[in-house]
Design a protein around this motif. Structure first.
Motif, PDB file in Angstrom:
ATOM      1  N   LEU A  63       0.800  -1.225   0.000  1.00  0.00           N
ATOM      2  CA  LEU A  63       0.000   0.000   0.000  1.00  0.00           C
ATOM      3  C   LEU A  63       0.835   1.279   0.000  1.00  0.00           C
ATOM      4  O   LEU A  63       0.357   2.335  -0.398  1.00  0.00           O
ATOM      5  CB  LEU A  63      -0.951   0.012   1.207  1.00  0.00           C
ATOM      6  N   GLU A  64       2.076   1.207   0.485  1.00  0.00           N
ATOM      7  CA  GLU A  64       2.887   2.426   0.582  1.00  0.00           C
ATOM      8  C   GLU A  64       3.432   2.900  -0.757  1.00  0.00           C
ATOM      9  O   GLU A  64       3.949   4.005  -0.860  1.00  0.00           O
ATOM     10  CB  GLU A  64       4.068   2.223   1.552  1.00  0.00           C
ATOM     11  N   LYS A  65       3.304   2.059  -1.799  1.00  0.00           N
ATOM     12  CA  LYS A  65       4.050   2.337  -3.035  1.00  0.00           C
ATOM     13  C   LYS A  65       3.401   3.330  -4.000  1.00  0.00           C
ATOM     14  O   LYS A  65       4.070   4.179  -4.537  1.00  0.00           O
ATOM     15  CB  LYS A  65       4.318   1.016  -3.787  1.00  0.00           C
ATOM     16  N   GLY A  66       2.098   3.194  -4.226  1.00  0.00           N
ATOM     17  CA  GLY A  66       1.456   4.015  -5.263  1.00  0.00           C
ATOM     18  C   GLY A  66       1.090   5.406  -4.782  1.00  0.00           C
ATOM     19  O   GLY A  66       1.520   5.859  -3.723  1.00  0.00           O
ATOM     20  N   LEU A  67       0.285   6.102  -5.580  1.00  0.00           N
ATOM     21  CA  LEU A  67      -0.287   7.401  -5.227  1.00  0.00           C
ATOM     22  C   LEU A  67       0.761   8.328  -4.608  1.00  0.00           C
ATOM     23  O   LEU A  67       1.782   8.604  -5.209  1.00  0.00           O
ATOM     24  CB  LEU A  67      -1.506   7.196  -4.305  1.00  0.00           C
ATOM     25  N   CYS A  68       0.534   8.782  -3.368  1.00  0.00           N
ATOM     26  CA  CYS A  68       1.490   9.705  -2.724  1.00  0.00           C
ATOM     27  C   CYS A  68       2.857   9.064  -2.491  1.00  0.00           C
ATOM     28  O   CYS A  68       3.853   9.770  -2.337  1.00  0.00           O
ATOM     29  CB  CYS A  68       0.946  10.194  -1.384  1.00  0.00           C
ATOM     30  N   GLY A  69       2.893   7.722  -2.424  1.00  0.00           N
ATOM     31  CA  GLY A  69       4.160   7.045  -2.173  1.00  0.00           C
ATOM     32  C   GLY A  69       5.180   7.248  -3.283  1.00  0.00           C
ATOM     33  O   GLY A  69       6.384   7.144  -3.046  1.00  0.00           O
TER      34      GLY A  69
ATOM     35  N   VAL B 176       9.435   8.472   1.592  1.00  0.00           N
ATOM     36  CA  VAL B 176       9.577   8.165   3.022  1.00  0.00           C
ATOM     37  C   VAL B 176       8.288   8.410   3.788  1.00  0.00           C
ATOM     38  O   VAL B 176       8.207   8.141   4.989  1.00  0.00           O
ATOM     39  CB  VAL B 176      10.715   8.984   3.703  1.00  0.00           C
ATOM     40  N   PHE B 177       7.269   8.914   3.123  1.00  0.00           N
ATOM     41  CA  PHE B 177       6.086   9.374   3.841  1.00  0.00           C
ATOM     42  C   PHE B 177       5.385   8.267   4.627  1.00  0.00           C
ATOM     43  O   PHE B 177       5.192   8.369   5.830  1.00  0.00           O
ATOM     44  CB  PHE B 177       5.107  10.015   2.849  1.00  0.00           C
ATOM     45  N   PHE B 178       5.030   7.168   3.966  1.00  0.00           N
ATOM     46  CA  PHE B 178       4.188   6.181   4.654  1.00  0.00           C
ATOM     47  C   PHE B 178       4.943   5.349   5.680  1.00  0.00           C
ATOM     48  O   PHE B 178       4.382   4.942   6.685  1.00  0.00           O
ATOM     49  CB  PHE B 178       3.434   5.310   3.642  1.00  0.00           C
ATOM     50  N   ARG B 179       6.254   5.127   5.421  1.00  0.00           N
ATOM     51  CA  ARG B 179       6.994   4.428   6.476  1.00  0.00           C
ATOM     52  C   ARG B 179       7.085   5.347   7.699  1.00  0.00           C
ATOM     53  O   ARG B 179       7.022   4.887   8.841  1.00  0.00           O
ATOM     54  CB  ARG B 179       8.375   3.950   5.999  1.00  0.00           C
ATOM     55  N   GLY B 180       7.179   6.666   7.451  1.00  0.00           N
ATOM     56  CA  GLY B 180       7.220   7.620   8.565  1.00  0.00           C
ATOM     57  C   GLY B 180       5.912   7.665   9.322  1.00  0.00           C
ATOM     58  O   GLY B 180       5.884   7.703  10.558  1.00  0.00           O
TER      59      GLY B 180
ATOM     60  N   GLN C  60      -4.930   7.169   1.546  1.00  0.00           N
ATOM     61  CA  GLN C  60      -3.897   6.132   1.508  1.00  0.00           C
ATOM     62  C   GLN C  60      -3.311   5.925   2.900  1.00  0.00           C
ATOM     63  O   GLN C  60      -3.065   4.792   3.321  1.00  0.00           O
ATOM     64  CB  GLN C  60      -2.794   6.549   0.525  1.00  0.00           C
ATOM     65  N   GLN C  61      -3.129   7.006   3.645  1.00  0.00           N
ATOM     66  CA  GLN C  61      -2.632   6.911   5.027  1.00  0.00           C
ATOM     67  C   GLN C  61      -3.573   6.065   5.877  1.00  0.00           C
ATOM     68  O   GLN C  61      -3.149   5.184   6.630  1.00  0.00           O
ATOM     69  CB  GLN C  61      -2.527   8.321   5.614  1.00  0.00           C
ATOM     70  N   TRP C  62      -4.871   6.326   5.734  1.00  0.00           N
ATOM     71  CA  TRP C  62      -5.870   5.561   6.495  1.00  0.00           C
ATOM     72  C   TRP C  62      -5.763   4.072   6.166  1.00  0.00           C
ATOM     73  O   TRP C  62      -5.735   3.221   7.063  1.00  0.00           O
ATOM     74  CB  TRP C  62      -7.271   6.120   6.179  1.00  0.00           C
ATOM     75  N   ARG C  63      -5.652   3.759   4.862  1.00  0.00           N
ATOM     76  CA  ARG C  63      -5.560   2.348   4.462  1.00  0.00           C
ATOM     77  C   ARG C  63      -4.250   1.719   4.950  1.00  0.00           C
ATOM     78  O   ARG C  63      -4.216   0.556   5.340  1.00  0.00           O
ATOM     79  CB  ARG C  63      -5.650   2.220   2.940  1.00  0.00           C
ATOM     80  N   VAL C  64      -3.165   2.462   4.895  1.00  0.00           N
ATOM     81  CA  VAL C  64      -1.872   1.959   5.377  1.00  0.00           C
ATOM     82  C   VAL C  64      -1.967   1.634   6.874  1.00  0.00           C
ATOM     83  O   VAL C  64      -1.510   0.574   7.324  1.00  0.00           O
ATOM     84  CB  VAL C  64      -0.744   2.999   5.104  1.00  0.00           C
ATOM     85  N   ILE C  65      -2.585   2.519   7.624  1.00  0.00           N
ATOM     86  CA  ILE C  65      -2.709   2.289   9.072  1.00  0.00           C
ATOM     87  C   ILE C  65      -3.600   1.075   9.358  1.00  0.00           C
ATOM     88  O   ILE C  65      -3.281   0.244  10.217  1.00  0.00           O
ATOM     89  CB  ILE C  65      -3.255   3.555   9.779  1.00  0.00           C
ATOM     90  N   CYS C  66      -4.712   0.974   8.632  1.00  0.00           N
ATOM     91  CA  CYS C  66      -5.591  -0.199   8.820  1.00  0.00           C
ATOM     92  C   CYS C  66      -4.814  -1.492   8.578  1.00  0.00           C
ATOM     93  O   CYS C  66      -4.934  -2.460   9.334  1.00  0.00           O
ATOM     94  CB  CYS C  66      -6.765  -0.159   7.840  1.00  0.00           C
ATOM     95  N   ARG C  67      -4.017  -1.503   7.519  1.00  0.00           N
ATOM     96  CA  ARG C  67      -3.259  -2.705   7.165  1.00  0.00           C
ATOM     97  C   ARG C  67      -2.193  -3.003   8.218  1.00  0.00           C
ATOM     98  O   ARG C  67      -1.993  -4.146   8.618  1.00  0.00           O
ATOM     99  CB  ARG C  67      -2.621  -2.508   5.783  1.00  0.00           C
TER     100      ARG C  67
END
Lengths: 314, 314
Positions: B146-152, B157-161, B186-193
């Motif tokens: 999930l961290e790869k597309g869109l804003c990633g 470094v955004f979603f790992r941060g 995307q942040q919401w989905r990353v956190i859910c995962r």
């Protein structure tokens, strides 16, 4: 506790409920403390020493038994990793008992049809960092510095797998203490670093290596050694002891100590993966010993990869 | 709660103590529940809607205010990210109050002289995945798909941060619920995962986007828009609404909808980062809408990067 049967729990929610209800009891003014001993089962005296230490630290002790596919690559020995749950439960009872044993079936199955575990050995393809977990799971914890050297070089998915499953266990069991054997020295340091960096409220205890009478470090994998291989494997402990003695007496350079270890193990019939002298906290290689270091060795005897280490506190 | 002053806590141990002692009280038979609203401060009506939702879910509400250097690259806007703690506390009180506000100074300082934060903007060198956290911290959580597309893509470094700091906050605050705005879809989905994959015992609530009267999605960064840029930025919401209408009426292909959005935002004077139509759960791009999707957009107006999205539930 000694006479009580351990509660054997396989379900994640049941484990967390057990932990919370055991720690927070209406009648007690302060919560009880819980120590977790995470294991992959096939328990030996090393594990049991962790259990005893756990009992001295906390009101409650839980042992987890789970062979974690996330830390095995498809070419490693997941499918032959020894297991014996009934034997483990008996050993724990004989050693004075614990309060709970958590033996989940699959920590990577989220009900979406994924979480399959690959039990290929010998023939798995290499595509970078691939573990035996396939399917839905996609979150991995990386301790980016400490995971790289020593065992990390030949086992690229190992420490992310260990860190990730330990985080899962911490979130499920919610212990106040967790105990790790220093035989897996790098693993212990990786977990300490993860706990600090992610603010887990778990105190990590590293416990000394437990050895057989002849010096072989205890390991569940020792069962796979033939009598001849087992005899040859004593060269690890012997060469480490010699190097430690030499270091403490300032007799040898690091370079020469490593050479002597490699020579001695190779001559005995082992195949060296690495022999390194590293700082105890950072695991960075040193040339000259000016602060506490640890000598770490990994070597193959037949199809069995063994690791061992000795701290030098000068 | 409405009349009570929030407890303002800066210390990590004090925050955890507050959480545990507030949840587990001797006189109450069951623990109280706690909801956390993680924010980077400079609160707006979107945040306050999360706080209200939190109050309806849990007995206790904590808001964290922390501009997380771990999710900014050295070339991004960490140094100019707006902040106003006094204003935030007033807004929270005016909105009915919360029980605790956690505003740590530095979540990456472990006392070893590291944990420095780089506040370079515009001039930071590019060396792959580098955040504004330097020094001792070395553990990062990666939600690898999930961290790869869109804003990633533009913010590596955004979603790992985000995942890492949210894990830290969960381990410190120990909430039962955590609320995230769906503006950061995307942040919401990353956190859910992450919560699923690491077995955090926190229920994640995604809350609907709150918009200004004219349709602009609320964001702390909106304060940096000039009146002209703000006017131009309305093209995001307008083009998303049109695309959603078209999709719900089956009038346009995904390819054409994306083109219309890009055209409309570009004509208004914005610079598109991306416009994508993706599955809601997996965030995988779709060509044809056959299940619930979300249209996601990121675009620059002047020096301000804005994101917005709309779900299409057909």
């Amino acid at each position: 506790m000694a006479s009580k049967e351990a509660e054997v729990i396989t379900d994640i929610a049941a484990m967390r409920n057990w932990s919370r209800s055991s720690k927070y009891q209406q009648q007690s003014p302060t919560p009880k403390t819980l120590a977790l001993v995470p294991t992959m089962g096939f328990l030996h005296a090393g594990h049991l020493s962790l259990v005893r230490r756990a009992r001295s630290l906390a009101d409650l002790v839980a042992v987890s038994i789970y062979v974690n596919p996330g830390q095995f690559s498809p070419t490693e020995d997941l499918s032959t990793y020894p297991s014996d749950l009934a034997g483990d439960l008996r050993k724990l009872a004989d050693a004075g008992g614990v309060d709970a044993v958590f033996c989940p079936r699959n920590l990577y199955d989220y009900g979406g049809g994924g979480g399959k575990v690959r039990r290929v050995d010998g023939g798995g393809e290499e595509r970078g960092a691939v573990s035996c977990v396939e399917g839905e799971h996609e979150t991995w914890i990386r301790v980016e510095g400490l995971e790289k050297g020593l065992c990390g070089r030949s086992r690229p998915v190992f420490f992310r797998g260990v860190a990730t499953v330990v985080a899962k266990l911490f979130n499920i069991v919610e212990p106040d203490f967790a105990l790790f054997g220093k035989k897996d020295y790098q693993q212990w340091r990786v977990i300490c670093r993860m706990v600090r960096d992610l603010n887990f409220s778990v105190e990590i205890i590293g416990s000394e290596i437990v050895r057989e009478v002849d010096g072989l470090a205890m390991s569940s994998r020792n069962v796979h050694l033939s009598p001849e291989e087992r005899e040859k494997a004593l060269s690890i402990n012997k060469s480490l002891s010699k190097a430690k003695f030499a270091a403490e007496n300032g007799q040898e350079t690091c370079q020469r100590m490593k050479l002597l270890i490699i020579q001695s193990i190779t001559e005995a019939g082992g195949r060296i993966d690495y022999a390194e002298i590293v700082e105890q906290e950072t695991l960075k290689p040193v040339e000259v010993i000016t602060s506490p270091v640890v000598i770490c060795v990994a070597a193959w005897f037949g199809n069995v990869r063994l690791i061992d280490n000795m701290e030098i506190n000068i």
